[in-house]
Design a protein around this motif. Structure first.
Motif, mmCIF file in Angstrom:
data_model
loop_
_atom_site.group_PDB
_atom_site.id
_atom_site.type_symbol
_atom_site.label_atom_id
_atom_site.label_comp_id
_atom_site.label_asym_id
_atom_site.label_seq_id
_atom_site.Cartn_x
_atom_site.Cartn_y
_atom_site.Cartn_z
ATOM 1 N N ALA A 1 -0.709 -7.929 -9.223
ATOM 2 C CA ALA A 1 -1.895 -8.233 -8.612
ATOM 3 C C ALA A 1 -2.715 -6.941 -7.218
ATOM 4 O O ALA A 1 -3.705 -6.058 -7.642
ATOM 5 C CB ALA A 1 -2.928 -9.334 -8.161
ATOM 6 N N ASP A 2 -1.725 -7.485 -6.635
ATOM 7 C CA ASP A 2 -1.975 -6.535 -4.959
ATOM 8 C C ASP A 2 -1.572 -5.158 -5.570
ATOM 9 O O ASP A 2 -2.654 -3.952 -4.936
ATOM 10 C CB ASP A 2 -1.197 -7.509 -3.892
ATOM 11 N N ARG B 1 -4.616 -3.611 -7.495
ATOM 12 C CA ARG B 1 -5.692 -2.970 -6.975
ATOM 13 C C ARG B 1 -5.643 -1.480 -5.961
ATOM 14 O O ARG B 1 -6.476 -1.530 -5.596
ATOM 15 C CB ARG B 1 -6.191 -4.419 -6.028
ATOM 16 N N THR C 1 -5.256 4.307 -8.473
ATOM 17 C CA THR C 1 -5.971 4.962 -8.050
ATOM 18 C C THR C 1 -5.705 5.838 -10.002
ATOM 19 O O THR C 1 -6.864 6.018 -9.536
ATOM 20 C CB THR C 1 -6.523 5.714 -7.395
ATOM 21 N N LYS D 1 0.389 -0.962 0.055
ATOM 22 C CA LYS D 1 -0.430 -0.367 0.540
ATOM 23 C C LYS D 1 0.661 1.279 -0.390
ATOM 24 O O LYS D 1 0.341 2.630 -0.792
ATOM 25 C CB LYS D 1 -0.477 -0.183 1.234
#
Length: 178
Positions: free
Chosen positions: A54-55, A58, A61, A25
């Motif tokens: 993939a993570d 997601r 943005t 993140k």
């Protein structure tokens, strides 16, 4: 801490899934800020980076695209030292902002070769994004702008990283127990 056996080797928990997600993140947030006006092409290096990619995607943005390239440089627990391209890049990179998404950078030779190959396709810029980097093993200078974590020279498995193609499905990252 848990212990897992993958083929003939034993591994113990090194980085739990929750910590991995926090670090991914943080990298995604930095990419979202730094490249907000760029529509970057994320170029994920298979097989190892597929879970990270993939993570990461997601959590991105901003407008972006993703594609995949497959290189091979590992055999078992050590780098073979030979890098062979298996699946190439079909996208036009001219004038594009390209972010290479890698699972791990240790010696840096694979990434150096990728940067050289991609540089011949006239991208606007090339950026390195990796889940893991082993600074103690790095043998070539690289500008690694987006690294989720630095780790020691241990052999690891899980979260996409493998030992002889096994263990990629583990949710945590494990380190080898000697």
């Amino acid at each position: 801490m848990s212990i897992v056996k993958v083929k003939d080797k034993t591994f113990r928990t090194f980085i739990p899934e929750a910590e991995i997600q926090q670090r991914v993140k943080a990298v995604a947030d930095k990419l979202n800020e730094d490249l907000k006006d760029k529509n970057p092409l994320f170029l994920a290096v298979l097989n190892g980076s597929f879970v990270f990619a993939a993570d990461l995607m997601r959590m991105i943005t901003i407008p972006c695209e993703i594609s995949f390239v497959k290189l091979a440089s590992y055999q078992g627990t050590v780098s073979s030292g030979k890098i062979k391209e298996v699946i190439g890049i079909n996208e036009d990179l001219k004038g594009r902002t390209v972010v290479i998404v890698e699972d791990i950078i240790d010696t840096g030779f694979t990434m150096k070769r990728m940067l050289e190959q991609l540089g011949t396709r006239d991208p606007e810029s090339l950026h390195i994004c990796t889940l893991l980097v082993k600074p103690g093993k790095l043998q070539v200078p690289l500008n690694i702008e987006y690294a989720a974590m630095e780790i020691p020279n241990d052999f690891i498995v899980g979260y996409g990283l493998d030992y002889d193609q096994q263990g990629r499905n583990l949710r945590d990252i494990y380190t080898i127990v000697e």
